[in-house]
Design an enzyme around this catalytic site. Sequence first.
Site, PDB file in Angstrom:
ATOM      1  N   ARG A   1      92.089 -43.140  -8.581  1.00 40.01           N
ATOM      2  CA  ARG A   1      91.739 -43.540  -9.942  1.00 40.01           C
ATOM      3  C   ARG A   1      92.787 -43.057 -10.933  1.00 40.01           C
ATOM      4  O   ARG A   1      93.085 -43.715 -11.916  1.00 40.01           O
ATOM      5  CB  ARG A   1      90.387 -42.938 -10.372  1.00 40.01           C
ATOM      6  CG  ARG A   1      89.199 -43.310  -9.559  1.00 40.01           C
ATOM      7  CD  ARG A   1      87.899 -42.898 -10.268  1.00 40.01           C
ATOM      8  NE  ARG A   1      87.935 -41.570 -10.847  1.00 40.01           N
ATOM      9  CZ  ARG A   1      87.577 -40.455 -10.225  1.00 40.01           C
ATOM     10  NH1 ARG A   1      87.186 -40.504  -8.960  1.00 40.01           N
ATOM     11  NH2 ARG A   1      87.603 -39.291 -10.845  1.00 40.01           N
TER      12      ARG A   1
ATOM     13  N   HIS B   1      95.439 -36.372  -7.994  1.00 38.41           N
ATOM     14  CA  HIS B   1      94.008 -36.158  -8.208  1.00 38.41           C
ATOM     15  C   HIS B   1      93.148 -37.128  -7.410  1.00 38.41           C
ATOM     16  O   HIS B   1      92.211 -36.726  -6.704  1.00 38.41           O
ATOM     17  CB  HIS B   1      93.672 -36.275  -9.695  1.00 38.41           C
ATOM     18  CG  HIS B   1      92.220 -36.112 -10.002  1.00 38.41           C
ATOM     19  ND1 HIS B   1      91.326 -37.169  -9.976  1.00 38.41           N
ATOM     20  CD2 HIS B   1      91.491 -35.019 -10.328  1.00 38.41           C
ATOM     21  CE1 HIS B   1      90.118 -36.736 -10.274  1.00 38.41           C
ATOM     22  NE2 HIS B   1      90.190 -35.435 -10.496  1.00 38.41           N
TER      23      HIS B   1
ATOM     24  N   HIS C   1      86.229 -34.651   0.117  1.00 36.32           N
ATOM     25  CA  HIS C   1      84.959 -35.382   0.130  1.00 36.32           C
ATOM     26  C   HIS C   1      84.980 -36.487   1.190  1.00 36.32           C
ATOM     27  O   HIS C   1      84.274 -36.391   2.178  1.00 36.32           O
ATOM     28  CB  HIS C   1      84.583 -35.954  -1.245  1.00 36.32           C
ATOM     29  CG  HIS C   1      84.552 -34.950  -2.330  1.00 36.32           C
ATOM     30  ND1 HIS C   1      83.753 -33.828  -2.281  1.00 36.32           N
ATOM     31  CD2 HIS C   1      85.231 -34.869  -3.512  1.00 36.32           C
ATOM     32  CE1 HIS C   1      83.930 -33.098  -3.367  1.00 36.32           C
ATOM     33  NE2 HIS C   1      84.837 -33.704  -4.128  1.00 36.32           N
TER      34      HIS C   1
ATOM     35  N   HIS D   1      88.877 -26.085  -1.434  1.00 36.67           N
ATOM     36  CA  HIS D   1      88.777 -26.896  -2.654  1.00 36.67           C
ATOM     37  C   HIS D   1      87.960 -26.182  -3.715  1.00 36.67           C
ATOM     38  O   HIS D   1      86.740 -26.053  -3.613  1.00 36.67           O
ATOM     39  CB  HIS D   1      88.130 -28.244  -2.339  1.00 36.67           C
ATOM     40  CG  HIS D   1      88.215 -29.230  -3.464  1.00 36.67           C
ATOM     41  ND1 HIS D   1      89.412 -29.744  -3.905  1.00 36.67           N
ATOM     42  CD2 HIS D   1      87.265 -29.800  -4.245  1.00 36.67           C
ATOM     43  CE1 HIS D   1      89.200 -30.594  -4.903  1.00 36.67           C
ATOM     44  NE2 HIS D   1      87.897 -30.641  -5.129  1.00 36.67           N
TER      45      HIS D   1
ATOM     46  N   TYR E   1      93.863 -28.617 -12.221  1.00 41.75           N
ATOM     47  CA  TYR E   1      94.261 -29.763 -13.058  1.00 41.75           C
ATOM     48  C   TYR E   1      94.154 -29.507 -14.560  1.00 41.75           C
ATOM     49  O   TYR E   1      94.394 -30.406 -15.364  1.00 41.75           O
ATOM     50  CB  TYR E   1      93.477 -31.015 -12.693  1.00 41.75           C
ATOM     51  CG  TYR E   1      91.979 -30.961 -12.781  1.00 41.75           C
ATOM     52  CD1 TYR E   1      91.310 -31.021 -13.992  1.00 41.75           C
ATOM     53  CD2 TYR E   1      91.214 -30.915 -11.622  1.00 41.75           C
ATOM     54  CE1 TYR E   1      89.928 -31.013 -14.060  1.00 41.75           C
ATOM     55  CE2 TYR E   1      89.828 -30.911 -11.674  1.00 41.75           C
ATOM     56  CZ  TYR E   1      89.194 -30.952 -12.896  1.00 41.75           C
ATOM     57  OH  TYR E   1      87.824 -30.949 -12.953  1.00 41.75           O
TER      58      TYR E   1
ATOM     59  N   HIS F   1      87.721 -25.689  -8.176  1.00 49.24           N
ATOM     60  CA  HIS F   1      88.112 -25.795  -9.579  1.00 49.24           C
ATOM     61  C   HIS F   1      87.562 -24.527 -10.240  1.00 49.24           C
ATOM     62  O   HIS F   1      86.400 -24.479 -10.657  1.00 49.24           O
ATOM     63  CB  HIS F   1      87.509 -27.038 -10.240  1.00 49.24           C
ATOM     64  CG  HIS F   1      87.787 -28.316  -9.503  1.00 49.24           C
ATOM     65  ND1 HIS F   1      89.063 -28.776  -9.265  1.00 49.24           N
ATOM     66  CD2 HIS F   1      86.948 -29.249  -8.971  1.00 49.24           C
ATOM     67  CE1 HIS F   1      88.997 -29.932  -8.618  1.00 49.24           C
ATOM     68  NE2 HIS F   1      87.724 -30.231  -8.417  1.00 49.24           N
TER      69      HIS F   1
ATOM     70  N   GLN G   1      85.352 -24.207 -13.469  1.00 47.33           N
ATOM     71  CA  GLN G   1      84.015 -24.789 -13.504  1.00 47.33           C
ATOM     72  C   GLN G   1      82.922 -23.775 -13.164  1.00 47.33           C
ATOM     73  O   GLN G   1      81.737 -24.044 -13.414  1.00 47.33           O
ATOM     74  CB  GLN G   1      83.954 -26.003 -12.566  1.00 47.33           C
ATOM     75  CG  GLN G   1      84.779 -27.174 -13.087  1.00 47.33           C
ATOM     76  CD  GLN G   1      84.723 -28.397 -12.196  1.00 47.33           C
ATOM     77  OE1 GLN G   1      83.864 -28.513 -11.313  1.00 47.33           O
ATOM     78  NE2 GLN G   1      85.641 -29.324 -12.401  1.00 47.33           N
TER      79      GLN G   1
ATOM     80  N   HIS H   1      91.333 -36.136  -3.925  1.00 50.15           N
ATOM     81  CA  HIS H   1      89.950 -36.618  -3.911  1.00 50.15           C
ATOM     82  C   HIS H   1      89.939 -38.057  -3.381  1.00 50.15           C
ATOM     83  O   HIS H   1      90.770 -38.873  -3.802  1.00 50.15           O
ATOM     84  CB  HIS H   1      89.366 -36.663  -5.322  1.00 50.15           C
ATOM     85  CG  HIS H   1      89.148 -35.339  -5.968  1.00 50.15           C
ATOM     86  ND1 HIS H   1      89.609 -35.029  -7.227  1.00 50.15           N
ATOM     87  CD2 HIS H   1      88.495 -34.220  -5.544  1.00 50.15           C
ATOM     88  CE1 HIS H   1      89.252 -33.802  -7.560  1.00 50.15           C
ATOM     89  NE2 HIS H   1      88.575 -33.290  -6.559  1.00 50.15           N
TER      90      HIS H   1
ATOM     91  N   GLU I   1      84.595 -40.209  -3.159  1.00 49.27           N
ATOM     92  CA  GLU I   1      83.516 -39.274  -3.465  1.00 49.27           C
ATOM     93  C   GLU I   1      82.263 -40.003  -3.922  1.00 49.27           C
ATOM     94  O   GLU I   1      81.151 -39.572  -3.618  1.00 49.27           O
ATOM     95  CB  GLU I   1      83.968 -38.291  -4.555  1.00 49.27           C
ATOM     96  CG  GLU I   1      82.931 -37.240  -4.893  1.00 49.27           C
ATOM     97  CD  GLU I   1      83.413 -36.252  -5.947  1.00 49.27           C
ATOM     98  OE1 GLU I   1      82.653 -35.321  -6.270  1.00 49.27           O
ATOM     99  OE2 GLU I   1      84.544 -36.412  -6.451  1.00 49.27           O
TER     100      GLU I   1
ATOM    101  N   ASP J   1      84.363 -26.440  -4.557  1.00 51.79           N
ATOM    102  CA  ASP J   1      84.506 -27.479  -5.565  1.00 51.79           C
ATOM    103  C   ASP J   1      84.110 -26.994  -6.959  1.00 51.79           C
ATOM    104  O   ASP J   1      84.828 -26.239  -7.599  1.00 51.79           O
ATOM    105  CB  ASP J   1      83.708 -28.701  -5.131  1.00 51.79           C
ATOM    106  CG  ASP J   1      84.086 -29.962  -5.916  1.00 51.79           C
ATOM    107  OD1 ASP J   1      84.919 -29.869  -6.831  1.00 51.79           O
ATOM    108  OD2 ASP J   1      83.550 -31.031  -5.612  1.00 51.79           O
TER     109      ASP J   1
END
Length: 446
Positions: free
Chosen positions: A207, A204, A266, A55, A120, A57, A60, A229, A232, A317
Site C-alpha cells: 500500500r 512498509h 502477518h 516485529h 516508521y 512498533h 505503540q 507487512h 494483514e 507488533d
Amino acid sequence: MTQFWFDRAWLPTGWARGVRVTIDGARFGSVTVGVESAPGDQRHALAIPGLPNVHSHGFQRGMAGLSERRGRPDDDFWSWREVMYRFLDRLTPDDVAAITALAYVEMLETGFTRVGEFHYLHNDTDGRRYADPAAMAAAIVAAAGESGIGLTLLPVFYAHSDFGGVAPVHGQRRFVSDVDGFVALVEASRALLPADANLGIAPHSLRAVTADELTAILPLAGTGPVHIHAAEQVKEVAASVAHSGARPVEWLLANADVDARWCLIHATHMTDAETRALAESGAVAGLCPVTEANLGDGIFPAETYRLAQGRIAIGTDSNICIDAAGELRMMEYAQRLAHRRRAVLADETETSVGAALFARTLAGGAQALQHAAGIAPGNSADFVTLADPETLAGAGDDALDRWVFASRGAIDGVWRGGVQRVADGRHVGGDAIRARYRATLARLIA
C-alpha cells in the site's frame, strides 16, 4: 568468565541434562553435557534460549488499552489506525525512547532477548525530517541500550496511503519519505548501532510503496533482512487485486525475489497456493497472534503452512500485551478455534505443542533477525531460566508445555549478552524506566 550449571537446558539438539556452560564476555564459551556442577557455578533448574521478537512498533506500547471502545459498528484495523495517528501526533524522540524502553523491559521479562524494531516514526510533528534524519532511530537505539535487549533495527520506507502511489494522508506525515531521504535515513541509522546490533530495511507494505520504489530501495538491505507487512487485512487484499490483479503475497513472490532474507509480517490472508509458495521461498512468516486477535485481522493458515514446511516467527507488533508465551499460546488457540480440534501445530515427530512452537519460532526468528540464537559455543549468551520447578516439573517438553499453556510468573532470570537483565522475574533497571514511562504517559494523555 562466568559458569552456569543447569539441571536441564534446551540445546540445539534438544533437551539435555546436567549442562554446564561458560560465558566469556558476551558469548557462550564451552557447553558440556552430562556433568555435575562445580564449585562457583550458578545453578538453575531449567534454561532455554531467549526468543527473538521479529516485529515491534515500540511507541505503540504507550497506547495499549486506549482503543478498546466501540466507535462504530464496523470497528476494525482501519478505525484503530485513526486512534494510533492521534496518539503519535505529539511524540518527541524523548517520548519514544521512554515508551520503547518500557516495551523492551517487558519483552525481556517475558522471555524475548532480541527485537526487530519495525521503525516508521521518522519525522517531526509538522511532517518535516529532523535535522538529524536518524533522531527517532537514535531514540530506539537508546531504549535498547538502556533495557539491554538485542536489536535488529528495521527503518521503514513509507511513501503513500494506498496502492498506486496515492498521496499520504495527514496522519501519515510523520512516516513518509522519498527514496533519497530513505537512503540518508538508513545510512545515518547504521552509524548509530552498537557492535551487537544489526540493520535491515522494511518497505512498509505494498500500500505504502510502489513497485519502482521497492526496486530502488531493496539494494540498501545488501545481505541483511527485509521485512514487509503483507495481507494483514481483507480490505488490503481486495485493494491489491483491484490495483495489480494479484494478491499481496502472490505479487511479492512473483516480482520481488523473495528468499530467506525476507520476513512477511502477518501474511494472514493467503490462498492455499500462496501459502505453499511462501513456504517454498524460504522466507519467514512473522506472526503476531495477540495483535492480530486484538485488531480482528484474521487467523493465519498455520496448519497448511506447517505441512508445507514453512518457517515462522513471532512478534508483538502493537505491544498491546507483551508476553512471549502468550504469543505462542494464542497461535495454537486460534488454530484450535478455527479447526475445532486440539494440538494442531504439533505433529507425529514432535508431539509437544509447546516444544514444537518454541523450536520453530526460535529458528525462524533467528533467521528473520539474522542473529544466531541458542545455547551453543560462540552464540550471544542470551538465555532464560524458568523458576517454580513444581509447576514446571516433568520431562523437558512438559516444562515448555506448562510454560506456554499453564504457568504464570515462570520466568526467574534473563541474561542478554552475558549480562543478567531480569532477576526474580523483574528487570533489574525496570523501576526507573517504569517511572519515566508513567511520567511520559501522564503528560501525553492528560
